[in-house]
Design an enzyme around this catalytic site. Structure first.
Site, PDB file in Angstrom:
ATOM      1  CD  GLU A 106      -3.306  -6.053   4.190  1.00 53.35           C
ATOM      2  OE1 GLU A 106      -4.159  -5.284   4.715  1.00 53.35           O
ATOM      3  OE2 GLU A 106      -2.093  -5.797   4.167  1.00 53.35           O
ATOM      4  CD  GLU A 163      -2.912  -1.064   2.382  1.00 51.14           C
ATOM      5  OE1 GLU A 163      -3.876  -1.838   2.375  1.00 51.14           O
ATOM      6  OE2 GLU A 163      -2.711  -0.233   3.301  1.00 51.14           O
TER       7      GLU A 163
END
Length: 460
Positions: A363, A165
């Site tokens: 995720e 991220e």
């Protein structure tokens, strides 16, 4: 039955800082989270800092057993940069080498595929003190860290990721003050973003020159921007939000170039970073082999009807505002909307606009507060988490039936772990962790996950 391929990855993800513990011993130097907790502990939930995480440093063998008991065929974690290379001199910490080799071997001995990510928000403090990602020197030091990790641990690693991220440490560190160094500096934010992308591409180049034969990717939190309405102003707001928070790393990582419309905005705002033609060539020629996709909640936006002052500090919200959609389904503990269909939309976008690149859900999870309320006969009955997984897997299966090239589904997370400023407020694990005693118990969702992985699906 909702069914997935026999070679589909079912597993979970965590990171070094959030799971290892031993934050200030065995040669590890502080990272930015250790330092921030030291100077402002009140900002962390119940003043629990990164030293008090889920103890993988000592319990990795037992945790490998729990990974097997919950059906994992894959597991992702990261290597702590400040543990492996604790000082500016670049020397490797021998205690860290022994730990990671033993840790990774314990995972592999269970027949579990190991995914390793190099950077998960945890900049070593000694590098932050020379500017962090805003300093071009850190790009070279990151590449050196990746190469040393590859040389030391490649025999245990099946898949690599460069970053987790990356838009988060840009936005939270240099625009919104949720990560250290808590600056509000849009010019620096753009430079940090560029240097991060350059670091990812440069690491791919260096590792392949060193003989890396395994696939290497990047993990992006891909969230389609959903406009409030079909009004052209709302639609434009959605497209611009997409440029900033989805395409800013997706396009250069997969396609090798930045979106022209994003570059146009950055130029217009006077925020262009320092770079060279050689940098752009590195990005163009060193693309990822596959993607990790983190997905939790949708991004809903609307037009910004207001006029910014000429001297206002730039923010992406100049071009759109967040939209709080009435009646949305929500996780009240985390405050996030639950919208599983977005996973389908992400999959179709990757199929149609990004060469149908191989990817996996890296995720997906539901954080819930005070889970002890749901304990029955000694076990947490987290049916809400099972329902959450099923809802997302249905949409993922639908996308795969339509040609999406998804290879796996990894949840956040295997065992309750420490989360940045939230510490242990919201629990995400398939296995519960008692912070005081260290006791671990498999939740109902952990047994569901074992059946899911073994059957490659679930009865619907």
């Amino acid at each position: 039955m909702i069914k997935f391929p026999q070679d589909f990855f079912f597993g979970s993800a965590t990171s070094a800082t959030q799971s290892e513990g031993a934050g200030d011993i065995f040669g590890k130097s502080p990272n930015i989270w250790d330092y921030w907790y030291e100077i402002e502990p009140y900002k962390f939930h119940e003043k629990i800092g990164p030293r008090d995480t889920s103890n993988f440093y000592f319990d990795y063998k037992e945790n490998a057993e729990f990974l097997a008991k919950t059906g994992h065929n894959s597991f992702r974690t990261s290597i702590s940069w400040s543990r492996l290379i604790p000082r500016l001199d670049g020397k490797v910490n021998k205690a860290a080498v022994k730990f990671y080799r033993d840790y990774f071997k314990s995972i592999k001995d269970k027949g579990i595929k190991l995914f390793i990510n190099f950077f998960h928000f945890d900049m070593p403090l000694y590098l932050q003190e020379i500017g962090g990602w805003a300093n071009r020197e850190v790009v070279a030091r990151y590449v050196d860290f990746c190469v040393k990790s590859f040389e030391l641990f490649d025999e245990y690693i099946d898949y690599y990721f460069t970053f987790n991220e990356p838009i988060v440490h840009v936005e939270c560190g240099y625009l919104s003050q949720y990560h250290y160094p808590m600056e509000v500096d849009p010019k620096k934010a753009v430079q940090v973003a560029f240097n991060t992308q350059l670091a990812s591409s440069s690491a791919i180049k260096a590792l392949k020159e060193k003989g890396l034969s395994k696939k290497i990717g990047i993990i992006l939190n891909l969230t389609p921007a959903y406009p409030r309405s079909d009004n052209e102003n709302d639609l434009r707001a959605g497209k611009i939000a997409d440029l900033f928070f989805q395409k800013s790393f997706l396009d250069p990582s997969v396609l090798g170039a930045y979106p022209k419309d994003l570059v146009k905005i950055i130029k217009k705002e006077g925020l262009m970073p320092d770079f060279s033609k050689e940098d752009l060539a590195i990005i163009r020629e060193n693309r990822v082999d596959f993607l990790g996709v983190n997905y939790y909640q949708p991004l809903r936006v609307k037009e910004n009807p207001y006029v910014y002052k000429d001297d206002a500090i730039f923010s992406p919200n100049k071009y759109y505002l967040d939209y709080d959609m009435p009646g949305k389904k929500i996780n009240p503990y985390r405050g996030w909307e639950i919208y599983p269909k977005a996973l389908y939309d992400i999959a179709i976008n990757l199929r149609d606009n990004y060469n149908n690149i191989p990817w996996l859900v890296s995720e997906n999870g539901m954080g819930v507060e005070d889970e002890d309320r749901f304990r029955k006969n000694g076990r947490i009955e987290d049916d809400y988490r099972i329902d959450f997984m099923k809802d997302h897997l249905r949409y993922l299966s639908k996308a795969m039936d339509e040609g999406a090239n998804c290879k796996g589904y990894q949840v956040w997370t295997f065992i309750d772990n420490w989360s940045w400023l939230n510490a242990y407020k919201n629990r995400y694990g398939l296995v519960e962790y008692d912070l005081k005693s260290g006791q671990r118990r498999i939740k109902k969702s952990g047994y569901f996950f074992k059946d899911l992985a073994e059957n490659k699906g679930f009865d619907d």
